[in-house]
Write a protein that holds these residues in place. Structure first.
Motif, PDB file in Angstrom:
ATOM      1  N   ASN A 167       0.812  -1.211   0.000  1.00  0.00           N
ATOM      2  CA  ASN A 167       0.000   0.000   0.000  1.00  0.00           C
ATOM      3  C   ASN A 167       0.850   1.269   0.000  1.00  0.00           C
ATOM      4  N   LEU A 168       2.113   1.142   0.381  1.00  0.00           N
ATOM      5  CA  LEU A 168       2.993   2.300   0.490  1.00  0.00           C
ATOM      6  C   LEU A 168       3.702   2.644  -0.802  1.00  0.00           C
ATOM      7  N   ASP A 199       3.835   1.847  -5.260  1.00  0.00           N
ATOM      8  CA  ASP A 199       3.199   1.297  -6.450  1.00  0.00           C
ATOM      9  C   ASP A 199       4.218   0.450  -7.206  1.00  0.00           C
ATOM     10  N   GLU A 237       2.504  10.974  -1.449  1.00  0.00           N
ATOM     11  CA  GLU A 237       1.128  10.997  -0.989  1.00  0.00           C
ATOM     12  C   GLU A 237       0.764   9.733  -0.215  1.00  0.00           C
ATOM     13  N   GLY A 238       1.213   8.565  -0.694  1.00  0.00           N
ATOM     14  CA  GLY A 238       0.893   7.313  -0.017  1.00  0.00           C
ATOM     15  C   GLY A 238       1.447   7.261   1.396  1.00  0.00           C
ATOM     16  N   MET A 274      -0.593   7.263   4.923  1.00  0.00           N
ATOM     17  CA  MET A 274      -0.292   6.240   5.924  1.00  0.00           C
ATOM     18  C   MET A 274      -0.046   6.862   7.300  1.00  0.00           C
TER      19      MET A 274
END
Length: 433
Positions: A78-79, A81, A418-419, A423
């Protein structure tokens, strides 16, 4: 103690040989192990750490082969791509390199991104020049020596002269098994007239296990270099953590730190920025949320050696339950660093009667013709702010939540990916509710 050193020597030789490390690294490990048996723990102001476990572990995993993408947990993917061919990143699970991607364009310019053991083998001259030399020394105390002896993971990032990297470099360090010590080293060097943005995450997958983490990070900005450094630490409550982030800044260079200190276990966090060159700049922004019964000591020091150097410290903390956090902010202008400017602000917000936070600003001035100032506060959520929000129809719980997020936002918004920013907001949300 002598028997422990001898046994440790055999242990170190075995895992170093298994990783095919160069002889110089094996020998430096052995020398560091001897020092670790002789040196004391570091002095940590206002926190008693003598009974904390920083060095004992059950199993040790040295550098080893990688893992497949399928083994990466959703919490990790999720952190970053993994399908983005333009992203630059390194992922590590325990001591195992899991995934590395660096654009060909950057490789062609001489940029190096690799795990720390490969750096020692394939980029030996650069490694020897910077590894635990200018920023952090092996013999500072027991925990730096322990680190140099047993480092089993980490990354080396080198940006050559006159290279400006516009895309962020991202690293994710995962502690999948808390019983295996995480002894992680980050060595980031921005050579003359270069620039880079670097963002890292420390993530625990083992929420119930107990263990240790020993993290040393050397961030070196040579002449007229620019480094933006973002980090989110999120290790589990059973992990006792020592973190030493050290900046070494040359003339007309800068390091901007944005640090989210979200570990749930007892943590000693030391961030030191040494402004070595004239016209150098160090900006440190730190947020932390303490909960449960954890104890944290967050020491932020900016030392001015160069003339007309500028250092700023901004530390915001939120405490709940029975957590304790000590903020030590130190601005030190050395003799000869005339026309320098040292500023700091430390603020702690208390959410529970049993929580405790201390903010200790210190200014050490050894030179005339300088500017310096500090501010500190410890208190509860401002009732005036709550009243204003509640008068607009917002519930008390939601109003308190909004105040907390606004209190921590100065650091959160500085993270350039952004990720990672999302988080950190999610971690904060989970901690304060």
């Amino acid at each position: 103690m002598a028997e422990n050193v001898i046994a440790g020597n055999d242990f170190i030789r075995a895992f170093s040989e298994d990783a095919s490390e160069p002889t110089f690294l094996t020998e430096s490990r052995l020398a560091a192990w001897k020092l670790a048996s002789e040196l004391d723990l570091p002095f940590v102001d206002k926190t008693k750490i003598e009974r904390w476990n920083f060095t004992k572990f059950d199993t040790f995993e040295g550098a080893s082969t990688g893992i497949s993408n399928e083994e990466l947990a959703e919490k990790v993917t999720n952190l970053v791509d993994l399908d983005n061919q333009d992203a630059n990143y390194y992922i590590q699970v325990d001591a195992r390199p899991a995934r590395l991607q660096l654009k060909k364009e950057l490789r062609d310019k001489g940029v190096i991104l690799t795990d720390i053991v490969t750096a020692a083998k394939e980029h030996t001259d650069l490694f020897k020049q910077y590894f635990m030399k200018d920023a952090v020394q092996v013999d500072e105390h027991k925990l730096t020596a322990f680190h140099a002896a047993l480092v089993n993971g980490g990354v080396f990032l080198y940006v050559p002269k006159n290279v400006e990297i516009t895309e962020p470099i991202q690293t994710i360090f995962v502690q999948a098994d808390a019983s295996k010590p995480l002894v992680n080293h980050v060595l980031l060097v921005a050579d003359d007239n270069s620039s880079v943005t670097y963002v890292e995450n420390y993530v625990s997958l083992d929420e119930e296990g107990a263990g240790i983490a020993n993290i040393v990070e050397e961030v070196i900005a040579c002449q007229n270099a620019r480094i933006t450094f973002g980090a989110v630490d999120n290790l589990s409550k059973g992990v006792t953590t020592y973190v030493n982030r050290r900046g070494h800044i040359g003339a007309d260079s800068s390091i901007e730190w944005a640090l989210g200190l979200m570990n749930d276990g007892d943590t000693i966090n030391e961030n030191v920025t040494n402004l070595m060159g004239d016209g150098s700049t160090g900006d440190v922004k730190t947020v932390t949320v303490g909960r449960g019964k954890q104890t944290q000591n967050v020491t932020t020091r900016v030392t001015h050696y160069g003339k007309a150097s500028t250092g700023t410290i901004l530390s915001h903390g939120v405490m709940k339950d029975k957590a304790t956090t000590i903020f030590n902010g130190i601005g030190h202008i050395k003799h000869g660093a005339s026309k320098s400017d040292a500023q700091q602000e430390s603020r702690v917000l208390m959410l529970s009667k049993g929580a405790r936070g201390d903010a200790n600003p210190i200014l050490l001035i050894d030179e005339n013709d300088v500017v310096a100032g500090h501010a500190a506060s410890v208190g509860r959520v401002d009732p005036v702010q709550l009243f204003y929000l509640m008068s607009r129809g917002i519930s008390k719980q939601e109003a308190e939540r909004l105040v907390i997020h606004g209190f921590l936002d100065p650091v959160v918004k500085q993270l350039p990916i952004e990720g990672v920013k999302v988080m950190l907001k999610e971690v904060i949300e989970g901690k304060v509710r």
